[in-house]
Scaffold this motif. Structure first.
Motif, short mmCIF file in Angstrom:
data_model
loop_
_atom_site.label_atom_id
_atom_site.label_comp_id
_atom_site.label_asym_id
_atom_site.label_seq_id
_atom_site.Cartn_x
_atom_site.Cartn_y
_atom_site.Cartn_z
N VAL A 1 0.84 -1.21 0.00
CA VAL A 1 0.00 0.00 0.00
C VAL A 1 0.87 1.25 0.00
O VAL A 1 0.62 2.21 -0.76
N MET A 2 1.90 1.27 0.86
CA MET A 2 2.76 2.45 0.93
C MET A 2 3.49 2.69 -0.38
O MET A 2 3.59 3.84 -0.85
N ALA A 3 3.98 1.62 -1.00
CA ALA A 3 4.68 1.77 -2.27
C ALA A 3 3.74 2.27 -3.35
O ALA A 3 4.07 3.20 -4.12
N ALA A 4 2.54 1.67 -3.42
CA ALA A 4 1.58 2.08 -4.46
C ALA A 4 1.13 3.52 -4.25
O ALA A 4 1.04 4.31 -5.21
N LYS A 5 0.84 3.88 -3.00
CA LYS A 5 0.39 5.24 -2.72
C LYS A 5 1.51 6.27 -2.93
O LYS A 5 1.25 7.39 -3.38
N ALA B 1 -7.90 5.87 -0.82
CA ALA B 1 -8.24 4.45 -0.92
C ALA B 1 -7.11 3.61 -0.33
O ALA B 1 -5.93 3.86 -0.58
N ASN B 2 -7.47 2.62 0.46
CA ASN B 2 -6.56 1.65 1.07
C ASN B 2 -5.70 2.23 2.19
O ASN B 2 -4.93 1.48 2.82
N ILE B 3 -5.80 3.51 2.47
CA ILE B 3 -5.04 4.08 3.59
C ILE B 3 -5.49 3.46 4.91
O ILE B 3 -4.71 3.34 5.87
N VAL B 4 -6.77 3.04 4.95
CA VAL B 4 -7.28 2.42 6.17
C VAL B 4 -6.49 1.16 6.53
O VAL B 4 -6.38 0.80 7.72
N LEU B 5 -5.90 0.49 5.53
CA LEU B 5 -5.10 -0.70 5.82
C LEU B 5 -3.87 -0.35 6.65
O LEU B 5 -3.41 -1.16 7.47
N LEU B 6 -3.32 0.84 6.44
CA LEU B 6 -2.19 1.28 7.25
C LEU B 6 -2.61 1.55 8.68
O LEU B 6 -1.88 1.24 9.63
N ILE C 1 -1.17 -0.15 12.03
CA ILE C 1 -0.62 0.66 13.12
C ILE C 1 -1.26 0.28 14.45
O ILE C 1 -0.58 0.11 15.47
N SER C 2 -2.59 0.15 14.45
CA SER C 2 -3.28 -0.13 15.71
C SER C 2 -3.34 -1.62 16.04
O SER C 2 -3.28 -2.02 17.20
N GLY C 3 -3.47 -2.46 14.99
CA GLY C 3 -3.65 -3.88 15.23
C GLY C 3 -2.36 -4.66 15.38
O GLY C 3 -2.33 -5.68 16.10
N GLY C 4 -1.28 -4.21 14.73
CA GLY C 4 -0.01 -4.94 14.79
C GLY C 4 0.52 -5.15 16.19
O GLY C 4 0.79 -6.29 16.61
N LEU D 1 3.30 3.40 10.52
CA LEU D 1 3.05 4.72 11.11
C LEU D 1 3.78 5.82 10.36
O LEU D 1 3.19 6.86 10.02
N PHE D 2 5.05 5.60 10.09
CA PHE D 2 5.82 6.60 9.34
C PHE D 2 5.22 6.79 7.95
O PHE D 2 5.08 7.93 7.46
N GLY D 3 4.91 5.66 7.28
CA GLY D 3 4.34 5.76 5.94
C GLY D 3 3.00 6.46 5.93
O GLY D 3 2.71 7.28 5.05
N TYR D 4 2.16 6.17 6.94
CA TYR D 4 0.84 6.81 7.01
C TYR D 4 0.97 8.33 7.19
O TYR D 4 0.29 9.11 6.50
N ASN D 5 1.83 8.75 8.11
CA ASN D 5 2.00 10.20 8.33
C ASN D 5 2.54 10.90 7.09
O ASN D 5 2.09 12.00 6.73
N TYR D 6 3.49 10.26 6.42
CA TYR D 6 4.06 10.86 5.21
C TYR D 6 3.01 10.97 4.11
O TYR D 6 2.83 12.02 3.49
#
Length: 554
Positions: A364-368, A456-461, A465-468, A520-525
């Motif tokens: 997801v991070m790479a695609a986004k 789209a798909n950001i929710v997976l991050l 973050i919360s579930g891991g 977390l880092f990817g989501y914030n960025y």
């Protein structure tokens, strides 16, 4: 019973028997494997490159200058010739050249040993002995001996500066002025004896002479390699500016071949004239130059392939393994291997789930990241066109617009579709207030769709973050419970029984954090980049509607 005891004793003794060290005075050794897969044929007396760094070598086990290093053959008895080009214990980087008696692609278990850890040892580095007799000159361009040959001590004249962060240690930076070597019998050309030249080049421009002696010359002409001698020439290969490439030419017995990154790119009938003259390297060449090697023999394709493959940054020819300080069994003292063997089934299930989550997060991070980068670039290009457009061109920007990547272009097209519905039969355009409201409503609707696509798909991050960490904690708690249950059932409490199970259980928590932290880092960025794109879209909509209203409003 005695047979069983004897057998068990033998099993315990095998590791110690296997570790028949070369010399007990050296208390640390590292195994260095040689993977010659892909090399077309075996070669003898081959110099290979060892790159040492903190990831594959314990610099604290060696002297500050590397003087206690010794290289021993696979039999753990025979010393091999080597020399140190660079040994930086502070930054934990080293470059070492080793002369291997033979490199054979058929030998799947080829290896040798690197010893260290003897404070009283003196240096055994031997630059002259680290190359075969056919090698005439070797220039590492090390900072301490920039223009001095490591094989025989020849010194080149000319001006060059040092590039410290180069491909192999340091490199020379040339600006067009050649490096010159006085005429010497070992450097003389002879078709009967043969000749080879090789070097790593990182050209700034795609023209320049790499080697010249008499009428024999290897040059880069318009990005193409060319070798000529005695009125004949061959050419081939495409050299790229700004990147390291291995260049080589071999000649002898009326034949010559050019190699680029270990691959033959040209060959033909080119004879060498017998000549002993000044050797020039780098006339007209601008860029970085490293590891220039001159040889009085026509090296084989296998030799050139090994040089290119073994000296490149991602070369797999030589691999230095972790230091072995006792039992001689590679990896047997690895703490992580002990932990993996102690993992319970539930911990494995949790770690596998976390691995899947990590893979999804990375995807997801790479695609986004690619998406927002493309959107941002395309938006800047389209916004420049929009700002530069005259009033007459305002409604004609759809021609050549990058609607695939630019969100602004898609918003523009949404507004343009609504505007074109309101042209009069005579081709005139006059927009009422209601029409402008309808146009803006259509653009705002597309704006919402664009935001939905960006998020789209950001929710997976956020799930990662919360579930891991919670999944990891669950695996740890269950692992600890199972460990204590097993101890209670066995009735034996000691630290050796408890520690592996507890440590293995904690690996689940580590895995959970390893998933959550990058996410977390990817989501914030990504959130920041998406927010910026959203802001640009909102500003663009206001500017777009305002300009249209000014030009075509009633």
């Amino acid at each position: 019973m005695l047979r069983k005891c004897g057998f068990l004793l033998l099993l315990f003794m095998l590791p110690s028997l296997a570790h028949a060290v070369w010399n007990e005075a050296w208390d640390s050794r590292a195994k260095v494997s040689v993977n010659a897969a892909g090399i077309p044929a075996a070669e003898t007396n081959v110099p290979v490159l060892l790159r040492l760094h903190s990831g594959n070598f314990d610099f604290s086990s060696a002297s500050l200058d590397g003087s206690d290093l010794r290289v021993i053959a696979s039999d753990d008895k025979t010393e091999l010739k080597f020399h140190i080009e660079k040994f930086d214990s502070i930054n934990e980087l080293a470059v070492i050249w080793v002369l291997l008696p033979k490199v054979d692609p058929a030998d799947k278990n080829a290896h040798f040993w690197l010893y260290s850890g003897n404070e009283s040892a003196t240096s055994a580095s031997d630059s002259q002995g680290s190359f075969d007799d056919a090698t005439a000159a070797v220039f590492h361009f090390a900072e301490q001996s920039l223009l001095q040959d490591s094989k025989r001590g020849l010194v080149a004249s000319g001006n060059a500066t040092v590039q410290k962060a180069a491909l192999i240690g340091e490199a020379a930076v040339l600006t067009g002025e050649p490096l010159a070597l006085a005429a010497d019998s070992t450097l003389a050309l002879s078709d009967a004896r043969g000749f080879s030249f090789s070097a790593w080049v990182k050209p700034a421009t795609l023209d320049g002479m790499l080697y010249q002696q008499g009428n024999a010359a290897l040059e880069i002409a318009g990005g193409r390699l060319q070798f000529r001698s005695a009125g004949a020439s061959i050419a081939g290969g495409e050299v790229k500016a700004g990147s390291w490439q291995h260049v080589a030419v071999t000649a002898g017995a009326g034949k010559a071949a050019i190699y680029l990154d270990g691959v033959e790119v040209a060959s033909g009938d080119v004879a060498l004239a017998d000549v002993q003259d000044t050797v020039q390297v780098g006339a007209g060449y601008q860029g970085e130059l490293d590891e220039v090697v001159l040889a009085s023999a026509a090296r084989s394709a296998a030799w050139v392939k090994m040089a290119a493959a073994g000296q490149s940054m991602d070369g797999q020819l030589i691999k230095v393994h972790a230091a072995d300080e006792g039992d001689g069994e590679e990896g047997s003292s690895s703490h992580f291997m002990v932990l993996f063997h102690s993992l319970t089934v539930d911990a494995w299930v949790v770690i596998i789930i976390l691995t899947v989550m990590f893979a999804i997060s990375v995807a997801v991070m790479a695609a986004k990241a690619r998406q927002v980068a493309r959107n941002d670039k395309a938006n800047r290009e389209f916004l420049q066109r929009f700002n530069d457009a005259s009033n007459a061109q305002l409604l004609q920007l759809d021609q050549g617009a990058n609607t695939t990547d630019s969100t602004l272009a898609r918003l523009y097209m949404a507004g343009l579709r609504e505007i074109r519905k309101r042209y009069a039969e005579d081709g005139s355009l006059a927009l009422s207030g209601a029409s402008m409201d309808a146009i803006k409503a259509a653009i705002d609707a597309d704006l919402i769709r664009e935001n939905k696509s960006l998020n789209a798909n950001i929710v997976l991050l956020t799930i990662a973050i919360s579930g891991g960490p919670f999944l990891g904690l669950l695996g740890t708690v269950i692992g600890v419970m199972i460990t204590f249950a097993e101890i209670a059932a066995a009735g034996d409490v000691n630290v050796n029984a408890i520690a592996p199970g507890i440590a293995a259980a904690l690996m689940a928590t580590v895995a959970g954090l390893a998933v959550a932290i990058p996410a977390l880092f990817g989501y914030n960025y990504l959130s920041s980049r998406i927010k910026n794109i959203n802001t640009d879209m909102q500003i663009f909509v206001d500017e777009y509607v305002t300009r249209v209203a000014e030009l075509y409003g009633k």
